[in-house]
Write a protein that holds these residues in place. Structure first.
Motif, mmCIF file in Angstrom:
data_model
loop_
_atom_site.group_PDB
_atom_site.id
_atom_site.type_symbol
_atom_site.label_atom_id
_atom_site.label_comp_id
_atom_site.label_asym_id
_atom_site.label_seq_id
_atom_site.Cartn_x
_atom_site.Cartn_y
_atom_site.Cartn_z
ATOM 1 N N LYS A 96 11.807 -21.641 -0.027
ATOM 2 C CA LYS A 96 12.716 -21.630 1.132
ATOM 3 C C LYS A 96 12.305 -22.646 2.200
ATOM 4 C CE LYS A 96 13.734 -16.758 0.313
ATOM 5 N NZ LYS A 96 13.775 -15.398 0.868
ATOM 6 N N HIS A 109 18.745 -32.046 3.618
ATOM 7 C CA HIS A 109 20.158 -32.308 3.919
ATOM 8 C C HIS A 109 20.454 -33.810 3.864
ATOM 9 C CE1 HIS A 109 20.585 -28.179 6.067
ATOM 10 N NE2 HIS A 109 20.690 -28.089 4.758
ATOM 11 N N SER A 124 28.345 -31.016 -2.713
ATOM 12 C CA SER A 124 27.448 -29.902 -3.030
ATOM 13 C C SER A 124 27.309 -28.977 -1.832
ATOM 14 C CB SER A 124 26.070 -30.446 -3.421
ATOM 15 O OG SER A 124 25.499 -31.168 -2.339
ATOM 16 N N PHE A 125 26.862 -27.752 -2.114
ATOM 17 C CA PHE A 125 26.635 -26.769 -1.041
ATOM 18 C C PHE A 125 25.552 -25.803 -1.521
ATOM 19 C CE2 PHE A 125 30.363 -25.868 -3.612
ATOM 20 C CZ PHE A 125 30.151 -24.574 -4.063
ATOM 21 N N GLU A 126 25.194 -24.839 -0.657
ATOM 22 C CA GLU A 126 24.106 -23.882 -0.948
ATOM 23 C C GLU A 126 22.817 -24.623 -1.323
ATOM 24 O OE1 GLU A 126 25.205 -20.723 -3.634
ATOM 25 O OE2 GLU A 126 27.083 -20.347 -2.574
ATOM 26 N N HIS A 127 22.433 -25.571 -0.491
ATOM 27 C CA HIS A 127 21.194 -26.319 -0.749
ATOM 28 C C HIS A 127 19.972 -25.451 -0.488
ATOM 29 C CE1 HIS A 127 23.750 -29.975 0.648
ATOM 30 N NE2 HIS A 127 24.009 -29.640 -0.596
ATOM 31 N N SER A 128 18.983 -25.527 -1.365
ATOM 32 C CA SER A 128 17.700 -24.870 -1.126
ATOM 33 C C SER A 128 16.611 -25.769 -1.699
ATOM 34 C CB SER A 128 17.651 -23.482 -1.770
ATOM 35 O OG SER A 128 17.723 -23.605 -3.175
ATOM 36 N N PRO A 147 21.478 -22.196 -10.676
ATOM 37 C CA PRO A 147 22.097 -23.319 -9.952
ATOM 38 C C PRO A 147 21.776 -24.647 -10.623
ATOM 39 C CG PRO A 147 20.527 -22.093 -8.562
ATOM 40 C CD PRO A 147 20.284 -21.712 -9.990
ATOM 41 N N GLU A 231 17.761 -27.160 -5.204
ATOM 42 C CA GLU A 231 18.850 -26.538 -5.962
ATOM 43 C C GLU A 231 20.120 -26.620 -5.124
ATOM 44 O OE1 GLU A 231 16.495 -23.240 -8.672
ATOM 45 O OE2 GLU A 231 17.538 -22.555 -6.881
ATOM 46 N N HIS A 232 21.243 -26.688 -5.810
ATOM 47 C CA HIS A 232 22.517 -26.726 -5.107
ATOM 48 C C HIS A 232 23.607 -26.193 -6.014
ATOM 49 C CE1 HIS A 232 22.542 -30.490 -7.466
ATOM 50 N NE2 HIS A 232 23.856 -30.354 -7.488
ATOM 51 N N MET A 233 24.753 -25.991 -5.440
ATOM 52 C CA MET A 233 25.923 -25.614 -6.223
ATOM 53 C C MET A 233 27.028 -26.633 -5.981
ATOM 54 S SD MET A 233 25.275 -22.892 -7.992
ATOM 55 C CE MET A 233 26.881 -22.200 -8.430
ATOM 56 N N GLN A 238 29.803 -23.432 -9.812
ATOM 57 C CA GLN A 238 30.231 -22.088 -9.431
ATOM 58 C C GLN A 238 31.168 -21.517 -10.501
ATOM 59 O OE1 GLN A 238 32.431 -22.081 -5.686
ATOM 60 N NE2 GLN A 238 30.846 -20.762 -4.822
#
Ligand SMILES: [Fe+2]
Length: 328
Positions: A96, A109, A124-128, A147, A231-233, A238
């Motif tokens: 995280k 980002h 992309s979204f939900e970046h971690s 992901p 990781e991303h989506m 999805q």
């Protein structure tokens, strides 16, 4: 383009066509950020919340995943832990990063911003992000992630095996189980699979990504290894996850029926719509993907072989235990 950490030829048609679908390698210059040198890493290890910082050790046989152990970091300083990682057989995972560290959040980002600017159609979204700091001989066993993965390799060298996302390397029923939280991302492996793998020797400054749900494993080759694992989506990713989830419930409700994992076309769209509607219905119970943790069976010790002191001769667990927390 020279200012961008992600160095891809603008609008490269190969990346545009294959990102998320095939294994791709490019360059980056993250090391120049100054955020991954010894002093920065030692400081980061000390500041990182302990609930999201884990240490593991392992054997050297990729089939003996029962040798994977979770450890206790004790009260060692960041520089002491870094020295033990350099000398021992340890794998530190700082989870995280985007949540806990503002500068690294901005960096991640920025990386995705650069990718979106350089790869036409990529959103992309939900970046971690997890920061992985590991010993010269450490390995990560065969597994699959839900992901999309990108491994930004920064220090040391490592070998990455990427396997086809199909039987016998990973089955649809296994992926379904992972999506609904019924099983961990550790999946069955045999060395014979290696004949079908793509093998990449990663050098500092290289970034690799592969098709969603491709099983993979990693073995370090030399030096202290430092990699940022993001990781991303995407909408397509999805859709793929939702189709597997939908197929899981379809099988539960209609035993014996088969369901396609095809993600294109009307049927896949209807499955995704169906699972989204079902989630909102009273009484619908869907197990969210949960984390798995291993019990603590060693502590780091600069005097012990590989800096690993086993606790009470404890045997490692063959299977991780569900705890409902984030997984590496
Ligand atoms: Fe992974």
């Amino acid at each position: 383009m020279t200012d961008s950490p992600f160095k891809l030829v603008p609008q490269d048609p190969v990346w545009q066509a294959k990102l998320g679908r095939e294994t791709l390698v490019a360059s980056h210059n993250l090391e120049a950020s100054g955020l991954f040198g010894d002093a920065a890493l030692a400081d980061l290890i000390e500041r990182h919340p302990r609930q999201d910082l884990s240490v593991n050790t392992m054997g050297d046989d990729p089939m003996q995943r029962n040798e994977w152990r979770e450890g206790d970091l004790k009260d060692f300083s960041g520089s002491e832990l870094l020295e033990m990682v350099q000398r021992g057989r340890l794998w530190l995972n700082l989870r995280k990063m985007v949540i806990h560290h503002e500068r690294y959040r901005d960096l991640v980002h920025g990386l995705y911003g650069d990718m979106e600017a350089q790869v036409g159609g990529f959103h992309s979204f939900e970046h971690s992000a997890n920061l992985l700091i590991s010993s010269p001989t450490a390995q990560v066993y065969y597994h699959v992630d839900a992901p999309l993965n990108i491994l930004w390799h920064i220090r040391g060298t490592k070998r990455v095996w990427v396997y086809p996302r199909q039987d016998p390397f990973v089955s649809n029923s296994i992926l379904e189980g992972i999506m609904v939280g019924e099983r961990s991302e550790e999946i069955p492996y045999h060395t014979s699979f290696d004949e079908s793998a793509e093998v990449l020797d990663l050098q500092p400054g290289q970034v690799v990504t592969w098709a969603q749900h491709s099983p993979h494993r990693v073995v370090n080759l030399a030096g202290l290894n430092v990699s940022l694992s993001t990781e991303h989506m995407t909408r397509a990713a999805q859709r793929r996850n939702n189709v597997h989830m939908s197929n899981h419930f379809f099988r539960r409700w209609f035993p014996g029926c088969t369901a396609s994992a095809e993600v294109e076309g009307c049927t896949a769209a209807m499955k995704e719509f169906g699972i989204r509607v079902a989630r909102r219905m009273p009484g619908f119970h869907q197990d969210a993907r949960k984390g798995y943790r291993f019990p603590i069976t060693f502590e780091v010790d600069p005097q012990a072989p590989n800096c690993v002191q086993l606790l009470n001769k404890a045997e490692p667990k063959a299977e991780p235990q569900l705890v409902g927390a984030g997984q590496a």
